[in-house]
Design a protein around this motif. Sequence first.
Motif, mmCIF file in Angstrom:
data_model
loop_
_atom_site.group_PDB
_atom_site.id
_atom_site.type_symbol
_atom_site.label_atom_id
_atom_site.label_comp_id
_atom_site.label_asym_id
_atom_site.label_seq_id
_atom_site.Cartn_x
_atom_site.Cartn_y
_atom_site.Cartn_z
ATOM 1 N N GLY A 32 -74.286 22.410 84.327
ATOM 2 C CA GLY A 32 -75.285 23.031 83.945
ATOM 3 C C GLY A 32 -75.795 24.199 84.725
ATOM 4 N N ARG A 49 -76.655 31.720 73.574
ATOM 5 C CA ARG A 49 -76.214 30.389 73.522
ATOM 6 C C ARG A 49 -75.818 29.754 74.794
ATOM 7 N N VAL A 50 -75.306 30.370 75.451
ATOM 8 C CA VAL A 50 -74.680 29.768 76.759
ATOM 9 C C VAL A 50 -75.957 29.214 77.523
ATOM 10 N N ILE A 52 -78.992 28.559 76.560
ATOM 11 C CA ILE A 52 -79.884 27.382 76.084
ATOM 12 C C ILE A 52 -79.123 26.179 76.081
ATOM 13 N N ALA A 53 -77.683 26.085 75.836
ATOM 14 C CA ALA A 53 -76.973 25.329 76.179
ATOM 15 C C ALA A 53 -76.817 24.567 77.507
ATOM 16 N N ALA A 56 -80.143 23.046 78.612
ATOM 17 C CA ALA A 56 -80.308 21.858 77.934
ATOM 18 C C ALA A 56 -79.724 20.486 78.557
ATOM 19 N N VAL A 57 -78.379 20.922 78.956
ATOM 20 C CA VAL A 57 -77.640 20.055 79.758
ATOM 21 C C VAL A 57 -78.246 19.861 81.159
#
Length: 496
Positions: A32, A49-50, A52-53, A56-57
């Motif tokens: 992450g 998107r990358v 946010i993902a 979050a991770v």
Amino acid sequence: MCRRVPRAEYGRVTETIVGLHMSLLETLVLLGAVALVVARWFPSAARPRVTIAAGAVFVLSAIVLSVVGIRWQLLPVLAGSAVALPFALSPLLRRRTGWPTWRARWWLALPGSVACVGLIATGPVAAWAFPVPVFPEPSGRFAVGTRVVQWTDPRRPETFTADPHDRRTVVVQLWYPAQKSPTGAQRAEYLGRTEHEAQTVSDALARAVGLPGFLLDGIPRAHTHAVFNAPVAGRGGRFPVVLFSPGSGGVRTQNTAWAEELASQGYLVAALNHPYDSAAVVLTDGRTIHTKSASTGNRDKDNKLAADWTAVRAADLGFVLTQLNRLGRGEIASPLTGRLDTGRVAATGHSMGGAAALQAARQDHRIDAVIDLDGYPHGRASPSLHQPTLALTQAITPATDPQYIPRLTKALELNTATGYRLTIPGAAHLTFMDGPLYLPPVPSIVGSLGRTQSTRVVAATTLAFLDTTLRHKPGDLPSTLSTYGDLSVYHPSDSR
């Protein structure tokens, strides 16, 4: 007389480290963090998107880790992420609020990204250098059980204290062939019976070598393959006994990988803590005894002290053998009663423990074989040894004590039984214990055999010797030993 045996091709193995020596959560935090930094370099359509993902991770994994405990190796990963996070999230927040977005030009952003990735990369490097030790799976047909006992010798005063009523107490860990435990059974802590004892011992070991305790924080997290108080194996007859004394300042568990391998092959290993010599000994009443043995810096004084400490250790080994005899006969209640073969006994030890094993064998004819793991022979050289003896030594270099090999050779030449000295290329002093499993792979510290190959070589050579001397298994022992290094064989003289 001594006969040199040509060294065979022993196949030095270059070990490939698989994985990062990090847990799943730690790996997710690492991935992450890296993704947060490199998201800036993704195409504009994929960048949100990358980010946010990855965020979050990273955040969720970091929260869970903060609950279960974060190792120091993750701190640079968190620091690199903390620097990158505002720059990764700022464009997203500006876009949502309608503020104009601004991105630094690539030639301005590149140095920062490289710096963050470099900082994050030190995390897995540190985890690789100071990992949570992973113990090799024992290869024998038995599962392994372990238990800890504490015995006090009423006939020996404690020489390290001034109390005339204090008697010598030793803590002994036994590894033995056991019945297979149910799937999911809790494996034994590496350094102690409890997590608290493991942490206490780990801190004491770090202090003993002058390291800050946090550097070795992976050791008390480790679990071995043995199960505490597992039922004794129902087959296998009676188990030959292998006594073990650790190195100066060492603790009973310092050769756990070796002890588990021997137990899986049908041996009972009894490893001692020597109070006031071992770095830390936690007694059953909760007291912790720290080491009082320390070098003075004067060679002559240190040699005298080492000889005295070796004598105490040798007496400890003899006392433990007496207790195991009583345990085997049922005078001490134990599930191992009737399962010990104290007519087949080896005294073994690492470093000063190896010297203690040699001295114990000189004094106690109940001992049938001796293994010295790179131990300088402190103390008297008489009487002569009368047991088959195996001495494993590190590679000899100009820095090796010039008196070491001559003193060891003299002890083997005076032996009335056959002796073997095996010098293992690529080995260092700590090769002969669990150190390669958790210390940085620096050749001068742990040798160059690799983390797991070190334990395999020590186990293979000592097992071949024990099987020959205690179990009288047929085979060509010199040929087997010589496959691992330079072997010298010392046959008893016809004139003795």
